[in-house]
Design a protein around this motif. Structure first.
Motif: not given
Lengths: 159, 555
Positions: B96-101, B374-383, B398-403
């Protein structure tokens, strides 16, 4: 005097966010861009909205005019792309690249008020450090703007 | 139709700036800057301004691609689903790389867990990934604390390591406010390039490239009398730094109770980023009082239980047949790694923009983060993410793809953390000593320049934005004295060659580099082919190093 874009050198980090914000708003052609007045300085420059604009004097079709508020605005409908304004501008802030046939010049985001109801240029709003400010004449001589520049470290700003 | 402003979180770095997408119906008009946003007060960096332009980018991917040709989702699931379901677990790798919650990362981990594969890793071969490792607890010790904005505002002393303002421009406001607040607050900067931040520092430690660990180790040893010191003349000769600066910095951090270190670490900047982070960790452990370490990064990607280097080695050995990557840049953003993927029988990856090259394998369209909830991880916590637009037509989440691949909704599993180890002081001292210049070292006569990389936020815009009317050619920064000796003037076309290849650039004369050093923008994919990479065998990290280069005027 209308408000102008003022650069506070104490906070400018040369990140070019102002250029990116302008590109994002105006189809990829920035009206504020970075100039290198010396090999050790990288500073954003944009239209100064001169009181006696040479670009307006040079334009053969009265495309550029000074408004009552003191801004130099373009009536692009009349522009034929002769580039006289580009040659005449003593600051070099009208880029020679034409969007269709029209040179791009900063109009202080006059469209922003009508679009989203907010005042002021987008470059000023986006600037990460607040180095770009939108001030009128009465606010210009604020003592703290740019004075710390004189006492900062001797290392040159990067280019 | 009226204009609407959709407020969302920028995900192009972990700062978590709030911005607004301006829309008229479904038409994307641009980005706006809300002054009441909590973290950034409306300010964004160049990357954030790109958000709207990516939503309706001319190269936005709307169809699955197989070997560069458009296909349908039905064809993909019919062809790839059975291959993945029938693949032995140890022959399957999931990256995995970026652009993921956070939720999507957990689905990816659940996908790997369901197939029983241990080959789960972050496909983000950037040195900054080490900064995340830096902040994790080492067994037997407490967790490192990530500095907050309040810590920076109240800091007595701030040390910037690397190009902090380039990696995360929005943090500059807070740093400069702290710098100007009182005269006795000190700002130090340590880097091999004279960056923007250097111009604001009280003292700038301009180190020779690759010697950052030596200097950090030396500062740590000044703070702890029990540590064995490196002789000052050795530190000066190796790094080029004035020893008095190190004494001053150490004295400041020892005296002041509130010190903050902000570090940025981009690829192609230092040869041993793992030593740099170990030395940073050691320095942090010697600081007394309140302290914080902030990792200034472009991406919030976290390391996985395995490492990309280990996976690449297993692919080369024929032990992994299928690689499936979830993200938006791997592997086409790192062309040097593509030959290592050739032994694969099947490569599947996701993307937001159509890659500029034809990839052997499947490339699947996915939504941008700002099109998701969704939720993303930032330096100050989750947003929380609020979708600013509907996912582009043709994309699947991603959910549809894996399903679609496994035939059922994906389970979510917390991403396992990698094991963290730490070099002990003596071990680190030995490793650092290997960085000292050796009298047997001789400069390459042919490739006599050292080529470094930077990664400023604006370069991300230049690389990813739809073509601007005045497209910017890649530039190489060269010291004016070097340029004079080679007959190169500003804006001349030059050719830059390393042992891996050559590329045309526009010359930019600048005193930000030392004589004998060249600097290019690593955001530009064309520059990445010039840099070699190595795999650190113990950690499995893929490390992109500075390299030797030659340059000449190209008519």
């Amino acid at each position: 005097m209308a408000r102008r874009i003022v650069l506070d050198l104490d906070y400018c980090i040369g990140c070019q966010t102002c250029t990116a914000a302008c590109q994002a708003a105006f189809h990829g052609e920035a009206r504020i861009r970075h100039g290198t007045p010396a090999t050790t300085a990288l500073l954003p420059v944009a239209c100064r909205h001169c009181e006696q604009p040479l670009c307006a004097a040079a334009c053969p079709f009265q495309v550029l005019q000074v408004t009552e508020a003191g801004l130099v605005v373009q009536n692009s409908f009349r522009c034929v792309g002769c580039r006289s304004c580009i040659l005449a501008c003593p600051w070099g802030v009208i880029d020679e690249t034409l969007l269709r046939h029209i040179p791009q010049k900063c109009n202080l985001c006059a469209d922003r008020k009508g679009q989203v109801g907010r005042d002021g240029p987008r470059c000023v709003a986006a600037c990460p450090t607040g180095a770009l400010k939108f001030l009128d004449e009465s606010e210009l001589p604020k003592p703290e703007i740019g004075r710390r520049f004189l006492s900062r470290s001797p290392y040159w700003r990067r280019t | 139709m009226s204009i609407s402003l959709m407020r969302t979180t920028c995900t192009f770095c972990p700062f978590g700036c709030t911005l607004e997408i301006v829309r008229r119906g479904r038409q994307i008009l641009g980005v706006e800057y809300p002054e009441d946003s909590p973290v950034n007060a409306g300010r964004v960096c160049a990357r954030g301004t790109l958000a709207a332009r990516l939503l309706d980018h001319p190269r936005r991917l709307c169809y699955p691609l197989l070997n560069g040709k458009e296909r349908t989702w039905d064809e993909f699931f019919a062809e790839v689903g059975p291959q993945i379901r029938n693949c032995p677990s140890d022959e399957l790798a999931v990256t995995y790389d970026r652009n993921l919650t956070i939720e999507e990362q957990e689905m990816v981990a659940g996908f790997a867990h369901q197939f029983g594969t241990d080959n789960l890793a972050a496909a983000w071969p950037e040195a900054e990934l080490l900064l995340d490792v830096l902040l994790r607890p080492v067994s037997g010790s407490g967790p490192q604390r990530s500095a907050t904005l309040d810590d920076i505002v109240n800091a007595d002393s701030i040390l910037l390591v690397g190009d902090v303002f380039g990696a995360m421009p929005v943090v500059a406001r807070t740093v400069l406010d702290a710098r100007y607040r009182e005269r006795n607050r000190k700002l130090y900067c340590l880097d091999s390039i004279r960056t923007n931040a250097a111009g604001f520092a009280h003292k700038f430690l301009w180190v020779k490239p690759g010697t950052e660990p030596i200097v950090l180790f030396a500062i740590a040893s000044l703070l702890d009398a029990r540590m064995k010191k490196i002789a000052p003349e050795t530190v000066v000769a190796a790094s080029g730094v004035t020893y008095a600066y190190l004494n001053e910095l150490a004295a400041d951090f020892a005296r002041n109770r509130k010190g903050v270190i902000i570090a940025a670490l981009n690829s192609g900047r230092t040869s041993h980023p793992e030593l740099l982070t170990s030395a940073l960790r050691l320095l942090m452990s010697k600081l007394k009082g309140t302290k914080g370490l902030l990792a200034s990064r472009e991406s919030a990607v976290v390391p996985g239980p395995s490492a990309l280097g280990h996976i690449l080695n297993r692919i080369e050995q024929g032990k992994i047949r299928i690689l499936i990557n979830f993200g938006m840049e791997f592997p086409f953003a790192w062309p040097a790694l593509l030959p290592r993927l050739e032994p694969l029988q099947l490569l599947v990856t996701t993307a937001v923009l159509r890659p500029r090259m034809n990839l052997s394998g499947w490339v699947l369209p996915v939504p941008l983060d700002i099109e998701k909830s969704g939720t993303v991880r930032t330096l100050w916590g989750e947003m929380k993410l609020v979708p600013a637009a509907r996912p582009v037509s043709g994309s699947r989440t991603i959910e549809q793809l894996i399903s679609g691949l496994i035939g059922s909704p994906p389970a979510r599993v917390e991403l396992p953390l990698p094991p963290t180890s730490e070099s002990k002081g003596r071990e680190l001292a030995e490793q650092v000593r290997q960085l000292f210049p050796n009298e047997n070292d001789s400069a390459d006569d042919e490739y006599r320049f050292q080529l470094l990389a930077e990664r400023p936020a604006y370069g991300f815009v230049v690389e990813h934005a739809p073509r601007n009317l005045s497209p910017e050619a890649p530039t190489v920064s060269i010291h004016p004295a070097d340029a004079r000796s080679l007959g190169i003037r500003a804006q001349d076309n030059v050719r830059l060659a390393t042992p891996l290849g050559s590329q045309r650039f526009a010359a930019h004369l600048s005193e930000t580099v030392r004589p004998g050093t060249l600097l290019v923008d690593y955001n530009r994919i064309v520059t990445r082919n010039l840099f070699p990479f190595r795999i650190d065998n113990s950690s499995g990290m893929v490390i992109v190093s500075p390299t030797r280069a030659k340059i000449w005027r190209d008519e």
